[in-house]
Design a protein around this motif. Structure first.
Motif, mmCIF file in Angstrom:
data_model
loop_
_atom_site.group_PDB
_atom_site.id
_atom_site.type_symbol
_atom_site.label_atom_id
_atom_site.label_comp_id
_atom_site.label_asym_id
_atom_site.label_seq_id
_atom_site.Cartn_x
_atom_site.Cartn_y
_atom_site.Cartn_z
ATOM 1 N N VAL A 1 18.071 -15.478 15.037
ATOM 2 C CA VAL A 1 16.307 -14.856 15.053
ATOM 3 C C VAL A 1 15.986 -15.328 13.781
ATOM 4 C CG1 VAL A 1 14.853 -12.391 14.856
ATOM 5 C CG2 VAL A 1 16.718 -12.997 17.183
ATOM 6 N N LEU A 2 17.155 -14.772 12.474
ATOM 7 C CA LEU A 2 16.159 -14.679 11.113
ATOM 8 C C LEU A 2 16.472 -16.091 10.323
ATOM 9 C CD1 LEU A 2 16.780 -12.898 7.955
ATOM 10 C CD2 LEU A 2 19.144 -13.571 8.243
ATOM 11 N N GLN A 3 17.068 -17.177 11.214
ATOM 12 C CA GLN A 3 16.883 -18.878 11.009
ATOM 13 C C GLN A 3 15.349 -18.643 11.456
ATOM 14 O OE1 GLN A 3 20.357 -19.717 13.316
ATOM 15 N NE2 GLN A 3 21.331 -20.906 11.322
ATOM 16 N N GLU A 4 15.269 -18.987 12.024
ATOM 17 C CA GLU A 4 13.658 -19.147 12.761
ATOM 18 C C GLU A 4 13.136 -17.799 12.501
ATOM 19 O OE1 GLU A 4 12.797 -20.992 15.655
ATOM 20 O OE2 GLU A 4 14.947 -21.355 15.856
ATOM 21 N N LEU A 5 12.946 -17.181 11.845
ATOM 22 C CA LEU A 5 11.720 -15.966 11.133
ATOM 23 C C LEU A 5 11.986 -16.986 9.386
ATOM 24 C CD1 LEU A 5 10.135 -14.006 10.006
ATOM 25 C CD2 LEU A 5 12.523 -12.524 9.047
ATOM 26 N N ARG A 6 12.734 -17.371 9.159
ATOM 27 C CA ARG A 6 13.398 -17.497 7.838
ATOM 28 C C ARG A 6 12.368 -19.805 7.411
ATOM 29 N NH1 ARG A 6 12.208 -13.571 5.547
ATOM 30 N NH2 ARG A 6 14.493 -11.966 4.504
ATOM 31 N N ARG A 7 11.946 -19.411 8.653
ATOM 32 C CA ARG A 7 11.140 -21.325 9.257
ATOM 33 C C ARG A 7 10.002 -20.668 8.710
ATOM 34 N NH1 ARG A 7 14.875 -22.411 13.345
ATOM 35 N NH2 ARG A 7 16.502 -23.894 13.031
ATOM 36 N N VAL A 8 9.198 -19.938 9.360
ATOM 37 C CA VAL A 8 7.633 -19.432 8.797
ATOM 38 C C VAL A 8 7.702 -18.498 7.484
ATOM 39 C CG1 VAL A 8 7.197 -19.762 11.485
ATOM 40 C CG2 VAL A 8 8.150 -17.675 10.750
ATOM 41 N N ASP A 9 8.807 -18.050 7.675
ATOM 42 C CA ASP A 9 8.247 -16.403 6.931
ATOM 43 C C ASP A 9 9.183 -15.982 5.923
ATOM 44 O OD1 ASP A 9 8.659 -13.953 5.172
ATOM 45 O OD2 ASP A 9 7.240 -12.425 7.414
ATOM 46 N N GLN A 10 9.549 -15.946 4.481
ATOM 47 C CA GLN A 10 10.864 -16.091 3.447
ATOM 48 C C GLN A 10 10.426 -14.879 3.034
ATOM 49 O OE1 GLN A 10 12.730 -18.693 2.656
ATOM 50 N NE2 GLN A 10 12.278 -19.564 4.662
ATOM 51 N N GLU A 11 9.348 -13.503 3.172
ATOM 52 C CA GLU A 11 9.217 -12.633 2.243
ATOM 53 C C GLU A 11 9.165 -11.474 3.339
ATOM 54 O OE1 GLU A 11 8.053 -13.244 -0.692
ATOM 55 O OE2 GLU A 11 8.087 -15.503 -0.419
ATOM 56 N N THR A 12 9.601 -11.738 4.500
ATOM 57 C CA THR A 12 9.557 -9.661 5.123
ATOM 58 C C THR A 12 11.149 -9.622 4.965
ATOM 59 O OG1 THR A 12 8.158 -10.876 6.905
ATOM 60 C CG2 THR A 12 9.497 -9.638 7.657
ATOM 61 N N LYS A 13 11.075 -7.932 4.498
ATOM 62 C CA LYS A 13 12.647 -7.501 4.409
ATOM 63 C C LYS A 13 13.272 -8.024 5.105
ATOM 64 C CE LYS A 13 11.217 -7.040 -0.641
ATOM 65 N NZ LYS A 13 10.559 -8.693 -1.235
ATOM 66 N N VAL A 14 14.258 -7.921 5.898
ATOM 67 C CA VAL A 14 15.800 -7.669 6.804
ATOM 68 C C VAL A 14 17.181 -7.307 6.015
ATOM 69 C CG1 VAL A 14 16.518 -8.864 7.863
ATOM 70 C CG2 VAL A 14 14.156 -10.053 7.895
ATOM 71 N N ILE A 15 17.208 -6.284 7.002
ATOM 72 C CA ILE A 15 18.014 -5.600 6.975
ATOM 73 C C ILE A 15 18.867 -5.499 8.081
ATOM 74 C CG2 ILE A 15 19.482 -3.000 6.861
ATOM 75 C CD1 ILE A 15 16.782 -2.732 5.325
ATOM 76 N N VAL A 16 20.261 -6.779 8.082
ATOM 77 C CA VAL A 16 20.768 -6.636 9.210
ATOM 78 C C VAL A 16 22.044 -5.584 9.744
ATOM 79 C CG1 VAL A 16 22.702 -8.127 9.619
ATOM 80 C CG2 VAL A 16 21.203 -9.126 8.487
ATOM 81 N N VAL A 17 21.817 -5.009 10.447
ATOM 82 C CA VAL A 17 23.190 -4.020 11.176
ATOM 83 C C VAL A 17 24.301 -4.632 12.706
ATOM 84 C CG1 VAL A 17 21.250 -2.140 10.210
ATOM 85 C CG2 VAL A 17 21.293 -2.834 12.235
ATOM 86 N N THR A 18 25.386 -4.181 12.574
ATOM 87 C CA THR A 18 26.318 -4.714 13.303
ATOM 88 C C THR A 18 27.096 -3.475 13.730
ATOM 89 O OG1 THR A 18 27.191 -5.976 13.915
ATOM 90 C CG2 THR A 18 27.255 -6.070 11.931
#
Length: 158
Positions: free
Chosen positions: A67-84
């Protein structure tokens, strides 16, 4: 200023409900989805300020990393906090996520106060300021003698 918008992408419905309740009570607009494909669609349509992304998701797009890879293809700005809920077996995966521009990483169970502090830090300058408390110009009220006497009695008997 618009209300800060969070998007939670997590296949655990209890986790989504908990985050939605906690941050909703604090004035955030909270959107939740249970898979990566729906998450990417909402990111495109809703443009959230912060995405809270579970690393291990149910299909489709069952990897938060995908999901993060797909997001970064089109959007470099959105803040993402990964949880697991899983610990990292090696540092390589964490470094790959950092290279994809994650803002932070948290293990589950999530300490909500910690997550809130991270989000507020990421949104610095985007959070509407709360109005200052108004100070009363009137003189403080006098405590009635009978209450003063009760206070002394209570303290003497303590």
């Amino acid at each position: 200023m618009p209300t800060p918008k969070l998007l939670v992408i997590d296949d655990e419905s209890d986790q989504c409900a908990s985050l939605e309740s906690y941050f909703g009570k604090r004035g955030f607009a909270v959107l939740t989805v249970n898979n990566g494909k729906a998450g990417l669609s909402l990111i495109k349509d809703e443009k959230p300020d912060v995405v809270i992304l579970d690393l291990k998701l149910a299909p489709p797009l069952d990897s938060g990393k995908t999901v993060l890879q797909e997001l970064r293809r089109v959007d470099q700005e959105t803040k993402v906090i990964v949880v697991t809920g899983y610990s990292f077996a090696d540092e390589i995966e964490l470094k790959e996520l950092q290279a994809l521009g994650i803002s932070d990483f948290l293990n589950k169970p999530i300490a909500l106060e910690r997550l809130e502090a991270i989000i507020l830090s990421l949104l610095k300058g985007k959070i509407p300021k709360r109005p200052a408390l108004k100070h009363s110009s009137s003189k403080p009220k006098q405590i009635p003698k009978e209450l003063e006497q009760r206070e002394h009695i209570l303290l003497d008997n303590y």
